[in-house]
Design a protein around this motif. Structure first.
Motif, PDB file in Angstrom:
ATOM      1  N   TYR A  70     -39.905 -17.570  42.033  1.00 27.92           N
ATOM      2  CA  TYR A  70     -40.568 -18.235  43.157  1.00 27.92           C
ATOM      3  C   TYR A  70     -41.084 -17.192  44.139  1.00 27.92           C
ATOM      4  O   TYR A  70     -40.361 -16.244  44.480  1.00 27.92           O
ATOM      5  N   TRP A  71     -42.310 -17.418  44.617  1.00 25.41           N
ATOM      6  CA  TRP A  71     -42.982 -16.465  45.499  1.00 25.41           C
ATOM      7  C   TRP A  71     -43.648 -17.184  46.666  1.00 25.41           C
ATOM      8  O   TRP A  71     -44.149 -18.307  46.519  1.00 25.41           O
ATOM      9  N   GLY A  72     -43.662 -16.508  47.804  1.00 23.38           N
ATOM     10  CA  GLY A  72     -44.460 -16.976  48.917  1.00 23.38           C
ATOM     11  C   GLY A  72     -45.890 -16.496  48.780  1.00 23.38           C
ATOM     12  O   GLY A  72     -46.240 -15.804  47.824  1.00 23.38           O
ATOM     13  N   GLN A  73     -46.713 -16.846  49.759  1.00 24.23           N
ATOM     14  CA  GLN A  73     -48.135 -16.515  49.688  1.00 24.23           C
ATOM     15  C   GLN A  73     -48.433 -15.135  50.253  1.00 24.23           C
ATOM     16  O   GLN A  73     -49.538 -14.618  50.076  1.00 24.23           O
ATOM     17  N   GLY A  74     -47.465 -14.545  50.945  1.00 24.51           N
ATOM     18  CA  GLY A  74     -47.635 -13.202  51.480  1.00 24.51           C
ATOM     19  C   GLY A  74     -48.050 -13.194  52.939  1.00 24.51           C
ATOM     20  O   GLY A  74     -48.662 -14.132  53.444  1.00 24.51           O
ATOM     21  N   THR A  75     -47.704 -12.104  53.615  1.00 21.99           N
ATOM     22  CA  THR A  75     -48.112 -11.894  54.997  1.00 21.99           C
ATOM     23  C   THR A  75     -48.553 -10.438  55.149  1.00 21.99           C
ATOM     24  O   THR A  75     -47.906  -9.526  54.631  1.00 21.99           O
ATOM     25  N   GLN A  76     -49.663 -10.233  55.848  1.00 22.68           N
ATOM     26  CA  GLN A  76     -50.243  -8.904  55.952  1.00 22.68           C
ATOM     27  C   GLN A  76     -49.539  -8.091  57.038  1.00 22.68           C
ATOM     28  O   GLN A  76     -49.363  -8.568  58.167  1.00 22.68           O
ATOM     29  N   VAL A  77     -49.172  -6.880  56.684  1.00 23.90           N
ATOM     30  CA  VAL A  77     -48.645  -5.907  57.641  1.00 23.90           C
ATOM     31  C   VAL A  77     -49.586  -4.714  57.650  1.00 23.90           C
ATOM     32  O   VAL A  77     -49.850  -4.124  56.601  1.00 23.90           O
ATOM     33  N   THR A  78     -50.089  -4.381  58.825  1.00 27.26           N
ATOM     34  CA  THR A  78     -50.985  -3.239  58.972  1.00 27.26           C
ATOM     35  C   THR A  78     -50.412  -2.295  60.019  1.00 27.26           C
ATOM     36  O   THR A  78     -50.147  -2.720  61.147  1.00 27.26           O
ATOM     37  N   VAL A  79     -50.215  -1.049  59.620  1.00 25.10           N
ATOM     38  CA  VAL A  79     -49.657  -0.041  60.516  1.00 25.10           C
ATOM     39  C   VAL A  79     -50.741   0.989  60.798  1.00 25.10           C
ATOM     40  O   VAL A  79     -51.218   1.656  59.875  1.00 25.10           O
ATOM     41  N   SER A  80     -51.105   1.108  62.049  1.00 22.14           N
ATOM     42  CA  SER A  80     -52.153   2.052  62.426  1.00 22.14           C
ATOM     43  C   SER A  80     -51.534   3.392  62.815  1.00 22.14           C
ATOM     44  O   SER A  80     -50.436   3.450  63.365  1.00 22.14           O
ATOM     45  N   SER A  81     -52.291   4.450  62.565  1.00 21.15           N
ATOM     46  CA  SER A  81     -51.778   5.795  62.875  1.00 21.15           C
ATOM     47  C   SER A  81     -52.147   6.220  64.284  1.00 21.15           C
ATOM     48  O   SER A  81     -52.904   5.566  64.976  1.00 21.15           O
ATOM     49  N   GLY A 102     -46.013 -11.119  60.003  1.00 19.21           N
ATOM     50  CA  GLY A 102     -46.842  -9.940  59.796  1.00 19.21           C
ATOM     51  C   GLY A 102     -47.798  -9.736  60.962  1.00 19.21           C
ATOM     52  O   GLY A 102     -47.908 -10.564  61.866  1.00 19.21           O
ATOM     53  N   GLY A 103     -48.471  -8.593  60.946  1.00 23.49           N
ATOM     54  CA  GLY A 103     -49.423  -8.303  62.002  1.00 23.49           C
ATOM     55  C   GLY A 103     -49.803  -6.847  62.024  1.00 23.49           C
ATOM     56  O   GLY A 103     -49.532  -6.103  61.075  1.00 23.49           O
ATOM     57  N   LEU A 104     -50.436  -6.463  63.122  1.00 19.03           N
ATOM     58  CA  LEU A 104     -50.882  -5.089  63.320  1.00 19.03           C
ATOM     59  C   LEU A 104     -49.930  -4.392  64.288  1.00 19.03           C
ATOM     60  O   LEU A 104     -49.634  -4.925  65.368  1.00 19.03           O
ATOM     61  N   VAL A 105     -49.458  -3.220  63.912  1.00 21.03           N
ATOM     62  CA  VAL A 105     -48.520  -2.479  64.752  1.00 21.03           C
ATOM     63  C   VAL A 105     -48.838  -0.999  64.638  1.00 21.03           C
ATOM     64  O   VAL A 105     -49.343  -0.539  63.609  1.00 21.03           O
ATOM     65  N   GLN A 106     -48.544  -0.266  65.695  1.00 19.34           N
ATOM     66  CA  GLN A 106     -48.751   1.170  65.654  1.00 19.34           C
ATOM     67  C   GLN A 106     -47.626   1.857  64.895  1.00 19.34           C
ATOM     68  O   GLN A 106     -46.504   1.331  64.819  1.00 19.34           O
ATOM     69  N   ALA A 107     -47.922   3.013  64.369  1.00 18.58           N
ATOM     70  CA  ALA A 107     -46.908   3.801  63.682  1.00 18.58           C
ATOM     71  C   ALA A 107     -45.723   4.035  64.614  1.00 18.58           C
ATOM     72  O   ALA A 107     -45.904   4.313  65.809  1.00 18.58           O
ATOM     73  N   GLY A 108     -44.535   3.887  64.055  1.00 15.43           N
ATOM     74  CA  GLY A 108     -43.322   4.006  64.838  1.00 15.43           C
ATOM     75  C   GLY A 108     -42.816   2.688  65.388  1.00 15.43           C
ATOM     76  O   GLY A 108     -41.685   2.625  65.890  1.00 15.43           O
ATOM     77  N   GLY A 109     -43.629   1.662  65.294  1.00 17.86           N
ATOM     78  CA  GLY A 109     -43.254   0.354  65.806  1.00 17.86           C
ATOM     79  C   GLY A 109     -42.402  -0.437  64.834  1.00 17.86           C
ATOM     80  O   GLY A 109     -42.020   0.053  63.769  1.00 17.86           O
ATOM     81  N   SER A 110     -42.138  -1.682  65.224  1.00 18.36           N
ATOM     82  CA  SER A 110     -41.272  -2.557  64.428  1.00 18.36           C
ATOM     83  C   SER A 110     -41.900  -3.926  64.255  1.00 18.36           C
ATOM     84  O   SER A 110     -42.687  -4.380  65.099  1.00 18.36           O
ATOM     85  N   LEU A 111     -41.547  -4.556  63.154  1.00 20.33           N
ATOM     86  CA  LEU A 111     -41.894  -5.952  62.887  1.00 20.33           C
ATOM     87  C   LEU A 111     -40.716  -6.605  62.189  1.00 20.33           C
ATOM     88  O   LEU A 111     -39.971  -5.933  61.461  1.00 20.33           O
ATOM     89  N   ARG A 112     -40.606  -7.909  62.383  1.00 22.63           N
ATOM     90  CA  ARG A 112     -39.599  -8.681  61.660  1.00 22.63           C
ATOM     91  C   ARG A 112     -40.304  -9.761  60.883  1.00 22.63           C
ATOM     92  O   ARG A 112     -40.918 -10.657  61.475  1.00 22.63           O
ATOM     93  N   LEU A 113     -40.211  -9.674  59.576  1.00 26.74           N
ATOM     94  CA  LEU A 113     -40.778 -10.699  58.716  1.00 26.74           C
ATOM     95  C   LEU A 113     -39.739 -11.786  58.466  1.00 26.74           C
ATOM     96  O   LEU A 113     -38.548 -11.496  58.321  1.00 26.74           O
ATOM     97  N   SER A 114     -40.210 -13.021  58.401  1.00 28.17           N
ATOM     98  CA  SER A 114     -39.348 -14.150  58.100  1.00 28.17           C
ATOM     99  C   SER A 114     -39.828 -14.836  56.836  1.00 28.17           C
ATOM    100  O   SER A 114     -41.022 -14.826  56.529  1.00 28.17           O
ATOM    101  N   CYS A 115     -38.907 -15.434  56.130  1.00 28.92           N
ATOM    102  CA  CYS A 115     -39.215 -16.179  54.912  1.00 28.92           C
ATOM    103  C   CYS A 115     -38.486 -17.511  55.007  1.00 28.92           C
ATOM    104  O   CYS A 115     -37.255 -17.550  54.938  1.00 28.92           O
ATOM    105  N   ALA A 116     -39.244 -18.585  55.178  1.00 29.59           N
ATOM    106  CA  ALA A 116     -38.668 -19.914  55.268  1.00 29.59           C
ATOM    107  C   ALA A 116     -38.662 -20.556  53.892  1.00 29.59           C
ATOM    108  O   ALA A 116     -39.699 -20.605  53.220  1.00 29.59           O
ATOM    109  N   ALA A 117     -37.508 -21.049  53.488  1.00 25.77           N
ATOM    110  CA  ALA A 117     -37.358 -21.643  52.160  1.00 25.77           C
ATOM    111  C   ALA A 117     -37.159 -23.141  52.267  1.00 25.77           C
ATOM    112  O   ALA A 117     -36.506 -23.635  53.187  1.00 25.77           O
ATOM    113  N   SER A 118     -37.706 -23.869  51.314  1.00 20.82           N
ATOM    114  CA  SER A 118     -37.499 -25.308  51.232  1.00 20.82           C
ATOM    115  C   SER A 118     -37.407 -25.687  49.765  1.00 20.82           C
ATOM    116  O   SER A 118     -37.758 -24.922  48.879  1.00 20.82           O
ATOM    117  N   GLY A 119     -36.927 -26.903  49.523  1.00 18.50           N
ATOM    118  CA  GLY A 119     -36.784 -27.349  48.153  1.00 18.50           C
ATOM    119  C   GLY A 119     -35.337 -27.258  47.715  1.00 18.50           C
ATOM    120  O   GLY A 119     -34.443 -27.674  48.428  1.00 18.50           O
TER     121      GLY A 119
END
Length: 122
Positions: A111-122, A9-26
């Motif tokens: 089962y749930w992860g703790q979450g990751t913040q995605v912020t898209v600025s205009s 997650g992170g801060l990105v401008q409108a029109g941009g891209s992000l790739r979220l990952s989810c690592a699993a264990s157990g």
């Protein structure tokens, strides 16, 4: 038990891209369907996308269809959410979740992860 940890997650401008990952264990991740959900401030958690344990089937919320892509790599115990053409309304905390059954309903995921913040600025 399956433990999930999101990243990307992170801060990105409108029109941009992000790739979220989810690592699993157990327990064996490949046995579980995976979903991505998001929750914006003051709003309920909503469905984003889901994928079957094999990756053969995927489903998306109408609001992200054509812009987001869910995928998984069972050999690496990883799940992904590629987000393109991001909009300010995509701003939220994004959660990955795992469940034995492929579903759009958050209440069915065990089962749930703790979450990751995605912020898209205009």
């Amino acid at each position: 038990q399956v433990q999930l940890l999101e990243s990307g997650g992170g801060l990105v401008q409108a029109g941009g891209s992000l790739r979220l990952s989810c690592a699993a264990s157990g327990r064996t991740f490949s046995s579980y369907a995976m979903g991505w959900f998001r929750q914006a401030p003051g709003k309920e958690r909503e469905f984003v996308a889901a994928i079957t344990w094999s990756g053969a089937r995927t489903v998306y919320a109408d609001s992200v269809k054509g812009r987001f892509t869910i995928s998984r790599d069972n050999a690496k115990n990883m799940g992904y959410l590629q987000m393109n053409s991001l909009k300010p309304e995509d701003t939220a905390v994004y959660y990955c979740a795992a469940n034995e059954r492929y579903s759009l309903l958050a209440s069915l995921y065990d089962y749930w992860g703790q979450g990751t913040q995605v912020t898209v600025s205009s």
